[in-house]
Enzyme design. Structure first.
Site, PDB file in Angstrom:
ATOM      1  N   LYS A   1       0.750  -1.012  -0.100  1.00  0.00           N
ATOM      2  CA  LYS A   1       0.022  -0.123   0.014  1.00  0.00           C
ATOM      3  C   LYS A   1       0.944   1.192  -0.104  1.00  0.00           C
ATOM      4  O   LYS A   1       2.077   1.265   0.085  1.00  0.00           O
ATOM      5  CB  LYS A   1      -0.912  -0.138   1.331  1.00  0.00           C
ATOM      6  CG  LYS A   1      -1.942  -0.940   0.984  1.00  0.00           C
ATOM      7  CD  LYS A   1      -3.251  -0.797   2.231  1.00  0.00           C
ATOM      8  CE  LYS A   1      -4.541  -1.687   1.869  1.00  0.00           C
ATOM      9  NZ  LYS A   1      -5.623  -1.498   2.815  1.00  0.00           N
TER      10      LYS A   1
ATOM     11  N   ARG B   1      -3.494 -10.230   5.348  1.00  0.00           N
ATOM     12  CA  ARG B   1      -3.843  -9.978   3.734  1.00  0.00           C
ATOM     13  C   ARG B   1      -3.142  -9.579   2.942  1.00  0.00           C
ATOM     14  O   ARG B   1      -2.402  -8.625   3.030  1.00  0.00           O
ATOM     15  CB  ARG B   1      -5.247  -9.397   3.858  1.00  0.00           C
ATOM     16  CG  ARG B   1      -6.046  -9.475   2.587  1.00  0.00           C
ATOM     17  CD  ARG B   1      -7.347  -8.424   2.522  1.00  0.00           C
ATOM     18  NE  ARG B   1      -7.831  -8.407   1.290  1.00  0.00           N
ATOM     19  CZ  ARG B   1      -7.500  -7.420   0.351  1.00  0.00           C
ATOM     20  NH1 ARG B   1      -6.683  -6.621   0.535  1.00  0.00           N
ATOM     21  NH2 ARG B   1      -8.231  -7.525  -0.706  1.00  0.00           N
TER      22      ARG B   1
END
Length: 287
Positions: free
Chosen positions: A227, A261
């Protein structure tokens, strides 16, 4: 007194032990995922990726048909369902040991996905974008991943004003946990929502204080794979952000995260194994 997070969830008719963390692999059935290497064009390619993830040690596969990157394009419920349902059915047929998660904030997509074989609902909006979601989760009787987000994927980047970041997020999530419990939902997993209505600085504050979310009494899931908080801080691209992802996953594990995740399963599984070796936690078989 800080509450200890629950360490089991009932899924596929059994209790799953979360005292040793699990890895969730990301399957993006979208043409515009922020990480280009996670985009797949055919069902065969998706099945190959799922097989690789299972072989690398993933317990969960998270299937998403709607890109939630900042500014993502809106698609219809019908189009989202058409993307994910064939994948869920094929995963169920070919990989019966995998736990299939449907990544959606739409109750109708969630309902159809569970009826097609998904075992858990992963809602990035935490029920805020579909007022039927909580009722559908209760009706279906499956575990629910409750994530913190404000606004929509199109507007969330402008909704980063908090009085006090951690208390505000805890309050917003806590109110939803109470509502879900009242509806009879017993298996709730908390995702604090890294990158969703949070600045880079707020994301790092969230990571620093992640252990405070055990107050909600639910297992924690963390999704920080490749991210912006990583690649913007390091001035690199998402494709170069694996090392940073592994470092922050390890930080999350050290604060009691139960599920990580990720796009890259093997490095995440290795991080879990090394954390287990360091912590001395031993897996229990719970049936």
């Amino acid at each position: 007194m800080t509450q200890v997070s629950k360490k089991t969830i009932k899924i596929k008719g059994h209790l799953l032990d979360l005292s040793v963390p699990h890895v969730m692999g990301i399957l993006n059935i979208t043409p515009d995922s922020f990480y280009s290497d996670s985009r797949m064009a055919s069902l065969d390619e998706v099945m190959e990726r799922a097989e690789s993830m299972q072989n690398d040690g993933a317990s969960f596969i998270d299937v998403g048909g709607y890109s939630t990157r900042p500014g993502a394009k809106e698609i219809s419920v019908h189009e989202e369902a058409e993307r994910v349902l064939p994948v869920i059915e094929a995963l169920n047929k070919n990989f019966p040991d995998l736990i299939i998660s449907i990544d959606t904030f739409r109750s109708e997509v969630a309902r159809q996905s569970v009826l097609s074989g998904a075992h858990i609902i992963n809602d990035v909006a935490g029920g805020t974008l579909d007022d039927k979601m909580f009722d559908i989760v209760a009706e279906l009787g499956v575990p629910y991943i409750l994530m913190h987000m404000r606004g929509t994927p199109q507007t969330m980047s402008s909704l980063t004003s908090y009085d006090f970041l951690i208390p505000d997020i805890l309050k917003e999530l806590g109110e939803k946990v109470i509502k879900l419990r009242q509806l009879g939902v017993s298996d709730i997993i908390i995702d604090p929502g890294f990158g969703f209505a949070k600045t880079t600085a707020q994301n790092f504050e969230l990571m620093k204080n992640l252990s405070e979310f055990h107050e909600l009494g639910c297992p924690l899931l963390v999704g920080i794979s490749r991210k912006g908080m990583i690649y913007n801080t390091l001035n690199i691209s998402a494709s170069e952000a694996l090392t940073g992802t592994t470092v922050l996953n390890t930080t999350a594990l050290q604060q009691g995260t139960s599920i990580i995740r990720v796009h890259d399963v093997k490095p995440a599984v290795e991080a879990v194994k090394l954390w287990v070796a360091t912590s001395g936690v031993k897996e229990k078989i719970v049936i």
